[in-house]
Design an enzyme around this catalytic site. Sequence first.
Site, mmCIF file in Angstrom:
data_model
loop_
_atom_site.group_PDB
_atom_site.id
_atom_site.type_symbol
_atom_site.label_atom_id
_atom_site.label_comp_id
_atom_site.label_asym_id
_atom_site.label_seq_id
_atom_site.Cartn_x
_atom_site.Cartn_y
_atom_site.Cartn_z
ATOM 1 N N SER B 21 0.825 -1.208 0.000
ATOM 2 C CA SER B 21 0.000 0.000 0.000
ATOM 3 C C SER B 21 0.864 1.265 0.000
ATOM 4 O O SER B 21 1.898 1.316 0.660
ATOM 5 C CB SER B 21 -0.900 0.002 1.230
ATOM 6 O OG SER B 21 -1.745 1.126 1.205
ATOM 7 N N LYS B 45 -3.944 2.222 -2.206
ATOM 8 C CA LYS B 45 -3.600 3.286 -1.268
ATOM 9 C C LYS B 45 -4.596 3.183 -0.115
ATOM 10 O O LYS B 45 -5.734 2.752 -0.323
ATOM 11 C CB LYS B 45 -3.794 4.607 -2.008
ATOM 12 C CG LYS B 45 -3.405 5.828 -1.229
ATOM 13 C CD LYS B 45 -3.487 7.049 -2.137
ATOM 14 C CE LYS B 45 -2.155 7.347 -2.768
ATOM 15 N NZ LYS B 45 -1.087 7.751 -1.865
ATOM 16 N N ALA B 70 6.426 10.791 4.767
ATOM 17 C CA ALA B 70 5.247 11.112 5.572
ATOM 18 C C ALA B 70 4.245 11.751 4.630
ATOM 19 O O ALA B 70 4.216 12.959 4.459
ATOM 20 C CB ALA B 70 5.582 12.053 6.719
ATOM 21 N N CYS B 128 -0.025 2.929 10.211
ATOM 22 C CA CYS B 128 0.617 4.120 9.645
ATOM 23 C C CYS B 128 1.292 4.886 10.783
ATOM 24 O O CYS B 128 0.638 5.215 11.776
ATOM 25 C CB CYS B 128 -0.404 5.010 8.942
ATOM 26 S SG CYS B 128 0.340 6.544 8.361
ATOM 27 N N ASN B 190 4.624 -2.269 8.753
ATOM 28 C CA ASN B 190 4.531 -0.961 8.101
ATOM 29 C C ASN B 190 5.905 -0.281 8.248
ATOM 30 O O ASN B 190 6.818 -0.828 8.864
ATOM 31 C CB ASN B 190 3.446 -0.119 8.778
ATOM 32 C CG ASN B 190 2.850 0.932 7.854
ATOM 33 O OD1 ASN B 190 3.582 1.644 7.162
ATOM 34 N ND2 ASN B 190 1.543 1.051 7.829
ATOM 35 N N GLY B 215 12.442 0.307 3.154
ATOM 36 C CA GLY B 215 13.592 -0.110 2.350
ATOM 37 C C GLY B 215 14.516 -1.050 3.118
ATOM 38 O O GLY B 215 14.211 -1.482 4.237
ATOM 39 N N GLY B 242 11.439 -3.875 3.165
ATOM 40 C CA GLY B 242 12.773 -3.996 2.589
ATOM 41 C C GLY B 242 12.974 -5.122 1.592
ATOM 42 O O GLY B 242 14.108 -5.464 1.286
ATOM 43 N N SER B 264 9.103 0.057 -1.406
ATOM 44 C CA SER B 264 10.304 0.825 -1.727
ATOM 45 C C SER B 264 11.149 0.158 -2.802
ATOM 46 O O SER B 264 11.888 0.827 -3.518
ATOM 47 C CB SER B 264 11.164 0.999 -0.474
ATOM 48 O OG SER B 264 10.404 1.626 0.531
#
Lengths: 259, 302
Positions: B21, B45, B70, B128, B190, B215, B242, B264
């Site tokens: 997401s 999203k 952010a 989040c 997350n 990442g 990651g 990422s």
Amino acid sequence: MNSPQIAKITEAKTENKDVKTFMFEYPKKMIPGQFFMIWIPGVDEIPMSVSYIDKDVKGITFRKVGEATNALFDLGKGDKIGIRGPYGNGFKINGKQILFVGGGTGIAMLAPAVEEAGINNISLTIIIGVKNSSELFFEDRFKKCGAEIHISTDDGSKGYKGFATDLADELLSKEKFTSVLTCGPEIMMKSLLDLCKNIPFQASLERYMKCGVGICSQCCIGEGLRVCVEGPVFDGKTLRNIEDFGVYKRDATGRKIRF
Amino acid sequence: MIDTTTKIASLKLRNPTILASGIMDEDAGSMKRIFDCGASAVVTKSIGLESRAGYPNPTFAELEHGILNAMGLPNPGINEFEGEIRKLKDSNVPMIGSIFGSNSHEFVELSKKMQNYGVDALELNMSCPHAKGYGLETGSDPKLVREITSKVKESTNIPVFVKLSSNLTDIVEIAKAAEDGNADGIVAINSVKAMKIDLELKMPVLANKTGGYSGMAIKPIGIRCVYEIAKNVDIPVIGVGGVTTGEDALEYIMAGASAVQIGSGVYYRGVDIFKKICREMECWMENHNYTRLSELIGVAHK
């Protein structure tokens, strides 16, 4: 690394009452049509195309149109801004005779492309379309490149009275251009694309951006084409297949906003 | 022939790579492109009831070993998002609808709408790290996690996954709460709450000051969380954090994940990372004489 590098504005020039140019040291290699993410500390970070390309020094030229550009406009020589990039693909400059069509502030990002084409001995014709003559800038710069300059103003205060596209229509029927490069309001660029049926065409698009590096999808058009990576310059063939082109853009929430 | 198909609850996937997401998922066109690049499913999203512009820029910065962001849960609101889901549904892309709310009523309303629009599963964003009143703020209270999950389960009939944060004292406690609420799977982790300060300006780079780090740097944190969760719950786990190579994905699988999400990684290896990772996993499996991915799920626990 794609993190802002802090640079001092080394030169600030007022182009007209609403348009300024800032120069700063940024020794990365870049080509006409590419852009930066410019961080105005404490305010915002916005995409902005390069308007001057030298080996070590680069420049941006912008109009104050909103909170971020108003804040940027208030800065001057010695002030610090954050810069990352260059991003995007840039223009492909080739052929024998190029018609450049710049609408409003769009003319700023076309300037490095005009200069490069001039160095390559390509014949240059430029249409600068503005609402009225007080919005003009960069005329002298284009003259130095040996360009044939045509000006259109909505109110007839200088040059042709009417839209840049009407002027383009006239020129396209008289001369044989090998390509058309444009930047300006998207509706103008779409009309221009319709005129350029068999002529290679490149347009630089503007979208709200967040990451600038192709992951957040804020600036995506059509089937996931990222204006920040695959763009901002798209060719005519691609644009003809993008339903968004000249129709809508997305705001920060992702909602479609019609032009 | 190497079989990398996987199953999470009733969701059958052609391979274990799912789009996470928040990456390339604001519109149907972007998600379609990612599916065409090899992802077996896409997570939308995170969508809320009302439209949100999110935070001003900078919302993104690349750091030495990962990405800090952010965004602030920008989204057009569930009603406006219907068009994107229906459009994607026409292309037969398996879709997991990510939603965020501040209480069970909001989550239930969003879930019902998502289901009606045609998503194949739900992902409840309880993690989040940078949105006040949402995400991690709901996902750090086991009672609330259990209540939200069970209410969503009662009012829908598609698989429900709960996405958790690593910013918890005890992630297993929260994962168990989701399982008690009848979740069909756990998604972990997350992005990790983090900050970057610019030395020249002497101020945080992100407009929101703090953000979520993702990442390569967070992979060991994700692996640890997935391992602990898989050891303590009986529902499938989806590993995130990651994943950049096929070997990263296999590490999550061995820790107990049935699939992985990639976010990422799109930045580091391009939109076709999904195909690349699948090929790398197959290559590793071939070299190590495995024919079915399912044989490798959770092997690190033995």
